[in-house]
Design a protein around this motif. Structure first.
Motif, PDB file in Angstrom:
ATOM      1  N   SER A  16     117.194  37.132   0.016  1.00 20.90           N
ATOM      2  CA  SER A  16     115.739  37.197   0.145  1.00 20.90           C
ATOM      3  C   SER A  16     115.087  37.029  -1.221  1.00 20.90           C
ATOM      4  N   TYR A  42     109.489  40.385  -2.033  1.00 25.26           N
ATOM      5  CA  TYR A  42     109.613  40.153  -0.594  1.00 25.26           C
ATOM      6  C   TYR A  42     108.532  40.936   0.128  1.00 25.26           C
ATOM      7  N   ILE A  70     116.402  41.704   5.567  1.00 27.09           N
ATOM      8  CA  ILE A  70     116.695  41.460   4.148  1.00 27.09           C
ATOM      9  C   ILE A  70     117.991  40.670   4.089  1.00 27.09           C
ATOM     10  N   VAL A 110     110.843  45.095  -1.773  1.00 24.90           N
ATOM     11  CA  VAL A 110     110.329  44.992  -0.413  1.00 24.90           C
ATOM     12  C   VAL A 110     109.015  45.757  -0.333  1.00 24.90           C
TER      13      VAL A 110
END
Length: 1211
Positions: free
Chosen positions: A52, A56, A66, A139
């Motif tokens: 990824s 992200y 992921i 993330v």
């Protein structure tokens, strides 16, 4: 042995010397070919193949995925960290890992919140050979917040005032896209007067009554969540001063009356940015966006310049009616001061934006995977740049290398890890991290220690088809560790292919640069290393090229007529061509008037628009060829017929709209002379730099009479125009007025930049200067810069006049330098030049080759081996090795004679070579020297060797003296080159009768110490033919022949001595008057008549003439007694050297000699000073055969017996 991609190609070396080839079918940084069969049993460390992005941003309404994919052998296992600590996915029921993969799926659709899983994730893929890690994956869930509630008062302002409508969108992740619309969701019109800024606000340089509306609405679109948020509508009312009376104006408060400015015209002022100067910082590779929005009446126009240079031509774009300047792919060279200028008829204002370009780390050289065999050396190099300079750190299997387990084969030197004498336990995955305050780079590179036999990955029996005279490429993809050597062979028993015809590429591909019919056949690729051998056969077929033997021809046809174009094609009989007709490079019109058969295109009832270019295209699966012809359609011929001619030249040329880099040229066409003008050709003259020389500028349609011309700086232009119709080109027009463009900085830099040293302590930098047209201005100079490639020194620069060379003194010997040459003139500098690499001067090599060995192959050929000289001791570009050799002593005479030295040069890094053309039974001395561009190094210690015996040359002379009635005496001189110790002489002789038939052959052996021999008991008055040659232990030498006649038994007159040449009869006798002779002739005539009658009768009865019996009876006596095991030596004679052929060659009955397969390969011969060798060292000397006379039986002339031992040339 490090496996890496090297783009250059090299030729197949002469002989069968091993050639190092590099691995093929590389995928990204992977050095192991991704062949499925190969990977089934090939051990390989993990490699991250998919992950990824670093930043992200996820959609909180969907499950979180992921990615982390990797491959290796055995298949790797996966683990994760979150925020720097181990992430135990088994303890979280919402998290699952994809089988056989490291990809995580977090199920937040059923329960849980995306915010719970915010953090920094990192994946590790591990197997027994090492561990690879992913980037740090941050993330974050996307956010699309609502606008805050606010009360927006209506805005009232006078006509002509400026206005800013604020948007101030909510902060989202990622930031939203801003646009303005009305209640009907129609975008608000924008112009030079009204436009949206980069911050989303709506700017009015001045308002007009039509700007009055109540629904100015700012929208924010959040693409990640596919949502749109809107701001409360803004009401704007624009009123004219004439509409206001003092009472109404007094009742308006400040907020309602936006400003007290007059609607009178005014000079510009900036709405954004504020002040006279500002600063902007951007990262390398991003888009640099600079904005200037001004208010004023009339509406100001925005201009942009760069104070210390020009804007990059291909990367600069203007947006928002030139209020926004954008430069894509921005680099450090784009730093500087940019100035925006707002101008209207009442004045101009300026704002300077200082731009600084920083850079996140970017790769200069990312580490590449290494495949090594046990005991080899290699290195991983990790080089990155950035602003500020990034810091390089290493990890091993995901662990900082400072705390990783020790490896004795590993040594870290800054951005390089050096491996020496690796073992299988040295296999690991290394990570290089380059980081600064703006970001980081992470690269995985494995070191895989393998011991694998060769494997050929190209499919067996692949068929290649190639057109003659074109290149043929035969693939041989291979793999092995240690790196295999590769050779190519043609046919079942062919020798290794040589470089004079073939080219071998680094990936194993064999190239035939110009394939011919005799290139057809089966080719075998053989790969070898110390663990084994693999081979593969491919097949090549050469096809004849497709040719158009009858091309379509130019045609002029009257309107309504019919025209036919012919196109005949010749092609290879195994290929099927397809014929296609085109009109003006497009398909033929879909019209029944166009008909196509095998060889013709016919156009009936021709119209004016049928005119154009018709092309015949012949295609096969391997090639295509085309030919074109022009069709001109003219009006039906009236009476009298009109005159067709090229157009008259244009006239009345005029230059308008004269700008710095463009001008508009207009003209009046001349008479077209009954053929429409199809185009105009425009040429220019540079009166400043190349007066009198006209250059092509452009071409325009025959319908145009103006052209916008692009110009270059600092050129004094004149233009002329020519008209073209179907009949040709007109004369040039008169030249236009001259137009001198302004000077500017150069657009280009010098080409052909090189750095070569002329002395050991200097660096000579040369370049091809710019011509006057390219200088773009006066005062052309060059900025020459240099620094050592492998050092940390800063660039050293000097500005020189308009020359083409600069010499840097005091440099170390043969050191690589980085060099760049930049042009400049009185206006400024050219763009940043490209960097090239050169070397300082060479010096003579310091060390001689070591361990020189000599292997004597045969009496005329020796093989020499030596150890290479270390590269550091060569002190220059390795040119090759040179062997000096000379004959020091004759083994037969035992007296020393110092002869002239001979020289052979072997190109490149070869460590062996062949010495041809040696004299047998001789002592030789040799030494070897390394050669670079400066000259030769010291000689190696002399090596002495001796050649064995060879066959001797022919005896120097043969004379027949003292003929008597029954004896002849032979005298001779020994061979000039005995090539050993003579063991004996062989004398063969046979009589020749009056009908020129050869009698029986007598063979006689004579001791080697004799130079005279008398033959007795011979027939009187008989001619004899003699064959004489010497022998050594190595075999028989070349023969010498002679003829002589014994005395005639009449009158007792002794004959004269017979010297060199043929011995003659003692005296002439007039036998024509003798009665016995007349009777004999009559009998012979009668006998011939009888034989003719018999032959005629037998032929009519179908009988056959016994030719074969006659030939067998007259067979060559030298050939008849030969057996398969008789050990006879075939011979050849050179015009100069009389060099022997190899032992065992035969003379077949058809009197030709077949060339024997040689155990000695000449492909390793180097190039000699005497010119007998190619530049690559291969021997090109040719042994030319010389025919000798042999004894034979049958009807032959005594003056010219037929040769039986004619030898072919030895090539």
């Amino acid at each position: 042995m490090q496996l890496e991609i090297m783009p250059r190609k090299k030729r197949l070396p002469a002989g069968r010397a091993p050639l190092l080839l590099l691995l093929c079918q590389l995928v990204r940084a992977l050095d192991v070919p991704l062949d499925s069969k190969l990977l089934e049993d090939l051990v390989q460390p993990p490699t991250i193949t998919q992950q990824s992005p670093k930043d992200y941003i996820i959609d909180p309404r969907e499950n979180i995925v992921i990615q982390c994919e990797a491959k290796g052998k055995p298949p790797p296992s996966f683990s994760w960290t979150r925020n720097g600590t181990h992430f135990d996915i088994e303890k979280d029921p919402l998290v699952t890992m994809k089988p056989g993969s490291g990809t995580l799926t977090i199920n937040i659709m059923s329960e849980g919140k995306a915010e719970t899983y915010e953090g920094v994730y990192q994946c590790t893929a591990r197997n027994e050979r090492g561990a690879a890690i992913s980037n740090n994956i941050v993330v974050r869930p996307s956010r699309s917040p609502l606008w805050t509630k606010e009360k927006l008062e209506p805005i009232t302002l006078r006509n002509g005032q400026s206005l800013i409508l604020p948007c101030r969108p909510p902060l989202g992740l990622p930031p939203p896209i801003i646009f303005w619309m009305d209640n009907s969701f129609q975008r608000l019109p924008q112009s030079e007067r009204v436009s949206q800024g980069l911050n989303g606000d709506l700017y009015f340089s001045n308002v007009l009554p039509e700007d009055t509306r109540e629904d100015y609405i700012c929208y924010a679109r959040f693409n990640h969540t596919q949502t749109i948020q809107q701001k409360q509508p803004i009401s704007v009312k624009v009123i004219s001063v004439d509409e206001l009376n003092d009472t109404i104006a007094a009742n308006l408060n400040d907020s309602e009356f936006y400003s007290a400015k007059s609607n009178r015209e005014r000079p510009p002022t900036f709405l954004t940015p504020e002040g006279n100067a500002s600063h902007k910082e951007e990262l390398r590779g991003n888009v640099l966006s600079l904005e200037c929005i001004a208010e004023g009446l009339p509406t100001p126009i925005i201009y942009w310049i760069k104070e210390d240079g020009t804007l990059p031509i291909n990367r600069t774009f203007y947006k928002n009616f030139k209020k926004t300047l954008q430069i894509i792919q921005v680099s450090e060279a784009d730093s500087g001061n940019y100035q925006c200028i707002a101008k209207n008829p009442l004045g101009a204002i300026y704002h300077t934006i200082s731009v600084t370009v920083k850079a996140a780390p970017y790769w200069i050289m990312a580490p590449q995977n290494l495949v090594l065999s046990p005991g080899e050396d290699g290195r991983l190099i990790c080089r990155a740049n950035g602003n500020p300079k990034p810091r390089i750190s290493w990890l091993s299997n995901g662990v900082p290398i400072e705390i990783a387990p020790d490896d004795p084969s590993r040594n870290i030197d800054g951005d390089t890890i050096i491996f020496s004498n690796v073992q299988e336990r040295s296999s690991a995955v290394y990570q290089c991290n380059a980081s600064n305050e703006y970001g980081y780079l992470l690269a995985n590179a494995f070191v895989n220690v393998l011991a694998e036999p060769p494997r050929i990955l190209t499919s067996a029996n692949t068929l290649y088809q190639v057109i003659t005279d074109r290149p043929a490429l035969l693939d041989c993809a291979f793999f092995g560790s240690p790196l295999p050597t590769v050779e190519w062979f043609k046919g079942a028993k062919g020798s290794a292919l040589r470089e004079d015809i073939y080219v071998l590429h680094e990936n194993g591909t064999l190239e035939i640069p110009v394939a011919q019919k005799d290139s057809t056949g089966t080719y075998t690729c053989v790969a070898r290393n110390k663990l084994g051998m693999a081979k593969n056969e491919v097949h090549l077929e050469i096809k004849d090229a497709t040719r158009i033997i009858k091309q379509p021809e130019y045609a002029v046809v009257q309107r309504g007529g019919t025209v036919s174009f012919e196109c005949k094609v010749k092609h290879d009989h195994t290929l099927i061509p397809t014929i296609t007709w085109l009109k003006d490079s497009g398909e033929l019109p879909n019209d029944g008037r166009f008909t196509v058969d095998k060889d013709h295109l016919v156009v009936a009832d021709v119209w004016d628009n049928d005119g154009g270019t018709y092309t015949c295209v012949a295609n096969t699966t391997l090639d295509n060829v085309s030919a074109s012809a022009v069709l001109s359609v003219v009006a039906p011929t009236p009476t009298p017929a009109p005159t067709y001619d090229v157009p008259n030249p244009p006239f009345d040329l005029e230059l308008t709209d004269q700008l710095d880099k463009s001008v508009q040229l207009s003209w009046t066409p001349g008479n077209d002379n009954n053929s429409p003008i199809t185009k105009f050709i425009i040429e220019y003259e540079d009166a400043m730099h190349e007066a009198g020389l006209w250059h092509h500028q452009t071409e325009v349609s025959g319908m145009q009479t103006t052209a916008q011309l692009k110009l270059s700086p600092y050129v004094n232009y004149s233009f002329r125009v020519m008209a073209v119709n179907s009949l040709g080109r007109s004369l040039p027009s008169e030249a236009s007025e001259q137009y001198l463009t302004k000077a500017a900085e150069p657009d280009t830099n010098p080409t052909a930049v090189e750095g070569l040293g002329s002395e050991p302590d200097n660096l000579v930098i040369t370049w091809k200067p710019l011509n006057g047209f390219e200088s773009n201005g006066p005062g052309l100079q060059y900025k020459v810069s240099w620094r050592q490639k492998d050092g940390d020194d800063e660039w050293t620069s000097v500005v020189v006049a308009n020359v083409s060379k600069y010499i840097v003194s005091g440099t170390p010997t043969f050191v690589p330098y980085l060099i760049k040459v930049q042009a400049l003139n009185d206006v400024g500098f050219a763009p940043e030049p490209a960097v090239v690499m050169g070397h300082s001067g060479e010096d003579l090599p310091m060390v001689a080759p070591g361990n020189v060995r000599v292997n004597v192959v045969n009496s005329t050929l020796a093989e020499v081996h030596w150890d290479p000289v270390p590269l550091k001791s060569i002190r220059g570009h390795l040119q090759g090795y040179r062997i000096y050799y000379w004959k020091a002593q004759s083994s037969s005479k035992r007296n020393r004679r110092h002869l002239e030295k001979k020289i052979l040069t072997f190109q490149g890094s070869k460590t062996h070579g062949m010495l041809p053309g040696l004299e047998p039974f001789s002592h030789y001395t040799l030494n070897v020297r390394v050669v670079n561009g400066k000259g030769e190094g010291p000689a190696s210690p002399d090596r002495v060797f001796t050649t064995p015996e060879g066959v001797p040359s022919a005896p120097s002379s043969l004379k027949i003296v003292n003929p008597t009635l029954d004896s002849l005496t032979l005298e001779w001189d020994p061979p000039s080159r005995p090539n050993g110790i003579l063991t004996e002489y062989t004398l063969k002789y046979q009589p020749i009768n009056s009908t020129h038939e050869l009698g029986p052959l007598v063979d006689l052996k004579i001791p080697a110490n004799k130079t005279r021999w008398t033959l007795k008991n011979l027939n009187f008055s008989t001619r004899y033919k003699f064959y004489f040659y010497a022998q050594t232990a190595a075999g028989s030498g070349s023969q010498i022949t002679e003829e002589a006649v014994t005395n005639v038994d009449e009158a007792g007159i002794p004959p004269p001595d017979v010297g060199a040449g043929k011995a003659m009869a003692s005296r002439q006798v007039d036998i024509a008057t003798q009665g016995w002779f007349i009777g004999l002739m009559c009998a012979v005539a009668l006998l011939i008549l009888i034989l003719l009658i018999v032959c005629f009768i037998r032929r009519n009865k179908g009988g056959k003439y016994p030719v074969k019996e006659k030939e067998d009876a007259h067979a060559d006596p030298e050939i008849q007694p030969m057996k398969e095991d008789d050990g006879t030596f075939g011979e050849y004679s050179d015009a100069e050297d009389h060099k022997p052929l190899k032992k065992g060659s035969r003379t077949p009955s058809d009197r030709t000699v077949k060339k024997e397969d040689s155990d000695d390969s000449l492909v390793d011969y180097g190039e000699g000073v005497n010119g007998q060798f190619n530049e690559d060292g291969s021997f090109i000397g040719q042994y030319s055969g010389k025919k000798e006379k042999e004894p034979a039986e049958g009807n032959e002339s005594s003056e010219a017996p037929s040769p039986v031992n004619a030898m072919n040339s030895f090539v």
